[in-house]
Motif scaffolding. Structure first.
Motif, PDB file in Angstrom:
ATOM      1  N   SER A  95     -39.251 -11.282 -27.244  1.00 13.09           N
ATOM      2  CA  SER A  95     -39.941 -11.362 -25.918  1.00 13.09           C
ATOM      3  C   SER A  95     -39.374 -12.650 -25.280  1.00 13.09           C
ATOM      4  O   SER A  95     -39.727 -12.444 -23.873  1.00 13.09           O
ATOM      5  CB  SER A  95     -41.356 -11.565 -26.281  1.00 13.09           C
ATOM      6  OG  SER A  95     -41.753 -12.808 -26.825  1.00 13.09           O
ATOM      7  N   ASP A  98     -38.283 -11.604 -21.517  1.00 10.56           N
ATOM      8  CA  ASP A  98     -39.433 -11.575 -20.254  1.00 10.56           C
ATOM      9  C   ASP A  98     -40.105 -12.791 -19.985  1.00 10.56           C
ATOM     10  O   ASP A  98     -40.342 -13.240 -18.886  1.00 10.56           O
ATOM     11  CB  ASP A  98     -40.643 -10.770 -21.034  1.00 10.56           C
ATOM     12  CG  ASP A  98     -39.993  -9.229 -21.494  1.00 10.56           C
ATOM     13  OD1 ASP A  98     -39.232  -8.880 -20.574  1.00 10.56           O
ATOM     14  OD2 ASP A  98     -40.708  -8.801 -22.323  1.00 10.56           O
ATOM     15  N   ARG A 101     -37.738 -14.380 -17.305  1.00 10.33           N
ATOM     16  CA  ARG A 101     -37.890 -13.758 -15.936  1.00 10.33           C
ATOM     17  C   ARG A 101     -38.950 -14.002 -15.482  1.00 10.33           C
ATOM     18  O   ARG A 101     -39.071 -14.310 -14.213  1.00 10.33           O
ATOM     19  CB  ARG A 101     -37.661 -12.236 -16.223  1.00 10.33           C
ATOM     20  CG  ARG A 101     -36.325 -11.603 -16.695  1.00 10.33           C
ATOM     21  CD  ARG A 101     -36.075  -9.991 -16.371  1.00 10.33           C
ATOM     22  NE  ARG A 101     -37.184  -9.390 -17.065  1.00 10.33           N
ATOM     23  CZ  ARG A 101     -36.669  -8.996 -18.532  1.00 10.33           C
ATOM     24  NH1 ARG A 101     -35.512  -9.047 -18.824  1.00 10.33           N
ATOM     25  NH2 ARG A 101     -37.702  -8.300 -19.090  1.00 10.33           N
TER      26      ARG A 101
END
Length: 277
Positions: A95, A98, A101
């Motif tokens: 993860s 993510d 970002r």
């Protein structure tokens, strides 16, 4: 008269904050029991499907790379047990793209603990234990169905293989996470080394062409998580680059991957400039 409570007892140990986070994650997953049961069942099916793939191949070919169906059980059990348990411990590093970002990774930099340790202990996926359970059952079946020379050396090699295999796959997840600081959208590329490495570990390395043997036997030595120990346990000589006696070098293979992983993580975190939020 009650004994005085020491400051160390009140403060706990260095692992106390990490343990508190892990406990909260475990409890949170069990709140919605139907959802949790569904996720566990899905992970269980994934383990069954992966085993079915191997079973179909060896059931039709009978002997592949010097291994029969019983040998394939041992190969699958060793490789998938190591990978599944490593996925429970480090798999949630997937993860990280993510988090980069969305900028949520920046919050971890504000805490006075090592970033990698925070991320590793920030979550734990209990559902993945179902996949590990399938692998353990297959491993036990492989140990029972094969005529092994049970003794101290055999037990020691099994323990050494499982510990080294878990450590090696954990290092692959860390290495993949370190590369994400540069790739961001390159999870498919890094998955080719983590999940692709898991798939390669389930195959007899003796059937690989030379470039793949070098890749998965020396550069990213996932062959040491299952194939090399399997041929050592079964008394099969093995290919020239991966002789059976080299199964005892599994800790060195894990140490090599950890060296790559920590280097990639160090370079990646130094490259990271923040989420920009």
């Amino acid at each position: 008269m009650a004994e005085p409570v020491s400051a160390r007892t009140l403060a706990g140990t260095w692992f106390t904050p990490y343990a508190a986070v892990l406990r909260s994650r475990v409890k949170a997953q069990q709140v919605y029991r139907v959802s949790f049961a569904t996720e566990v069942f899905s992970a269980f099916l994934i383990g069954l499907v992966e085993f079915a793939e191997v079973w179909v191949i060896f059931h039709n070919v009978h002997v592949l790379g010097g291994l029969d169906t019983d040998g394939a059980l041992l190969l699958f059990g060793l490789s998938n047990t190591s990978f599944a348990l490593a996925q429970v411990l480090f798999g949630h590093l997937d993860s990280l793209p993510d988090m980069i970002r969305m900028g949520t990774l920046d919050a971890y930099h504000l805490r006075p603990q090592p970033l990698l340790m925070q991320l590793v202990t920030s979550d734990i996926s209990l559902r993945r234990l179902a996949r590990a359970a399938v692998a353990v059952v297959v491993l036990v079946a492989g140990l029972l169905r094969n005529d092994l020379d049970w003794g101290a050396a055999t037990v020691a090699l099994l323990v050494l293989t499982l510990i080294s295999g878990i450590a090696l796959f954990c290092a692959l997840f860390v290495c993949a996470a370190g590369l994400q600081f540069f790739l961001i959208e390159g999870s498919e590329l890094t998955n080719s080394f983590t999940y692709g490495g898991s798939f390669a570990a389930m195959q007899p390395a003796s059937v690989f062409p030379l470039p793949l043997t070098v890749l998965f036997g020396l550069a990213i030595p996932v062959a040491f998580t299952a194939y090399v120990p399997t041929i050592a346990l079964l008394g099969i000589p093995g290919p020239p680059l991966l002789p059976a006696w080299s199964a005892w070098l599994a800790p060195l293979a894990a140490a090599w991957v950890w060296l790559l992983a920590l280097s990639a993580w160090r370079v990646g975190t130094r490259h990271y400039q923040g989420g920009g939020g």
